[in-house]
Write an enzyme that holds these catalytic residues in place. Structure first.
Site, short mmCIF file in Angstrom:
data_model
loop_
_atom_site.label_atom_id
_atom_site.label_comp_id
_atom_site.label_asym_id
_atom_site.label_seq_id
_atom_site.Cartn_x
_atom_site.Cartn_y
_atom_site.Cartn_z
N HIS A 185 -50.90 -14.34 4.43
CA HIS A 185 -51.29 -13.56 3.25
C HIS A 185 -51.04 -14.33 1.94
CE1 HIS A 185 -51.27 -10.05 5.93
NE2 HIS A 185 -51.76 -9.32 4.96
N ASP B 118 -54.60 -11.03 12.79
CA ASP B 118 -53.47 -10.94 11.86
C ASP B 118 -53.14 -9.45 11.73
OD1 ASP B 118 -51.59 -11.71 9.79
OD2 ASP B 118 -53.03 -10.96 8.33
N SER B 119 -52.05 -9.17 11.02
CA SER B 119 -51.70 -7.77 10.77
C SER B 119 -52.68 -7.13 9.78
CB SER B 119 -50.29 -7.70 10.19
OG SER B 119 -50.26 -8.36 8.93
N GLU C 92 -52.33 -6.49 0.63
CA GLU C 92 -53.05 -5.43 1.36
C GLU C 92 -53.59 -4.36 0.40
OE1 GLU C 92 -53.92 -5.07 4.70
OE2 GLU C 92 -53.26 -7.14 4.92
N CYS D 171 -51.24 -15.30 12.15
CA CYS D 171 -50.14 -14.51 11.59
C CYS D 171 -48.86 -15.21 11.98
CB CYS D 171 -50.17 -13.10 12.17
SG CYS D 171 -48.75 -12.09 11.70
N CYS E 69 -46.80 -17.56 5.56
CA CYS E 69 -47.37 -16.25 5.86
C CYS E 69 -48.83 -16.36 5.41
CB CYS E 69 -46.66 -15.14 5.08
SG CYS E 69 -47.53 -13.54 5.16
N1 DGL Z 1 -49.98 -12.60 7.62
C1 DGL Z 1 -48.78 -12.21 8.33
C2 DGL Z 1 -47.92 -13.44 8.54
O1 DGL Z 1 -48.43 -14.53 8.44
C3 DGL Z 1 -48.13 -11.09 7.60
C4 DGL Z 1 -47.22 -10.30 8.43
C5 DGL Z 1 -46.96 -8.90 7.93
O2 DGL Z 1 -47.82 -8.06 8.17
O3 DGL Z 1 -45.88 -8.66 7.40
O4 DGL Z 1 -46.76 -13.37 8.83
#
Ligand code: DGL
Length: 271
Positions: A190, A13-14, A156, A77, A188
């Site tokens: 997150h 993931d990011s 984050e 992600c 998402c």
């Molecule tokens: N968890 C990522 C997603 O599902 C987040 C992406 C981001 O870093 O903006 O899209």
């Protein structure tokens, strides 16, 4: 072919978001070994171009496959999956799983009135990936997709319940509250960390769906069908890699994931 395949399962993931999927994977597949990459040096992915996301995804999966020897990779992600899942599947000859279709399947099962809200990053929503996947899956649901810029940054920073994030949620979710959706898909990875805030704003009549569990079930099916499980008699050690501050990743990530994340290692991409 051996009955066992002791290589790890890669997840990326990011940043911290994919830990929601890692949690479900660890719980459903407790014998498997996970290697997780959080690309925290380059988050958020949401506002980035399709080309940047394609490059980052390729670099990370290449690392997970060629350096870490993963037997399967989960793109945990939505933004990366929206833009690069198909390319990754063409480029690498191991199973590459995404989160969009599994999440939609779970939402389809949950909805009573066929009206499903989907919230995600600007990139995910603009890509049209959810709209395409929903119409391929069923003509019985209508998806209403809204971007929630800012949510990822709160997670984050480790802020999942402040007044500030609540105010932002009220503003961003306002249109959805009036649409009459009975199900809200957290598009998402997150966002499950903000579930309490999102649920407060949406009200009790709206069911929140995360793609994490359904994705873990897909991984289990894939393991049994086309890869092979890990030998349960062999010890396993999950590993967590971050392209940013590894100490912060371990500290905050441990709070979000649980006791499996104590130490994180630094990893570098793109040089
Ligand atoms: N968890 C990522 C997603 O599902 C987040 C992406 C981001 O870093 O903006 O899209």
């Amino acid at each position: 072919m051996s009955f066992f395949d002791n290589r790890p399962i890669g997840i990326f993931d990011s940043g911290f978001g994919g830990l929601t999927v890692a949690r479900a994977m660890i719980d459903l597949l407790p014998r498997e070994e996970i290697i997780y990459v959080g690309d925290t040096a380059r988050y958020p992915y949401g506002p980035r171009t399709a080309e940047e996301i394609g490059t980052y995804s390729h670099e990370i999966v290449d690392h997970l496959v060629t350096v870490e020897g993963s037997k399967m990779v989960v793109v945990a992600c939505n933004t990366a999956a929206s833009f690069s899942l198909e390319d990754l599947r063409r480029e690498f000859d191991i199973p590459i799983l995404g989160v969009i279709e599994p999440g939609l399947r779970a939402a389809l099962r949950a909805t009573q009135n066929g009206q499903v809200g989907v919230i995600g990053t600007v990139g995910t929503v603009a890509s049209g990936a959810y709209q395409r996947a929903a119409s391929a899956l069923s003509d019985e649901i209508e998806v209403h997709c809204y971007a929630c810029p800012g949510f990822v940054e709160f997670v984050e920073r480790g802020d999942t319940g402040s007044d500030q994030v609540h105010v932002l949620a009220e503003r961003l979710l306002e249109p959805l509250v009036h649409l009459g959706v009975d199900t809200l898909l957290l598009g998402c990875t997150h966002y499950p960390f903000l579930a309490r805030t999102i649920a407060d704003v949406m009200g009790r009549g709206v069911l929140l769906i995360s793609s994490a569990e359904e994705t873990a079930f897909d991984a289990r099916t894939e393991l049994l069908d086309s890869v092979a499980p890990r030998d349960p008699s062999i010890a396993r050690q999950h590993r967590f890699l971050s392209s940013g501050d590894a100490q912060w990743f371990a500290q905050m990530g441990g709070r979000l994931l649980g006791p499996e994340l104590v130490v994180a290692e630094h990893v570098t991409f793109g040089h």
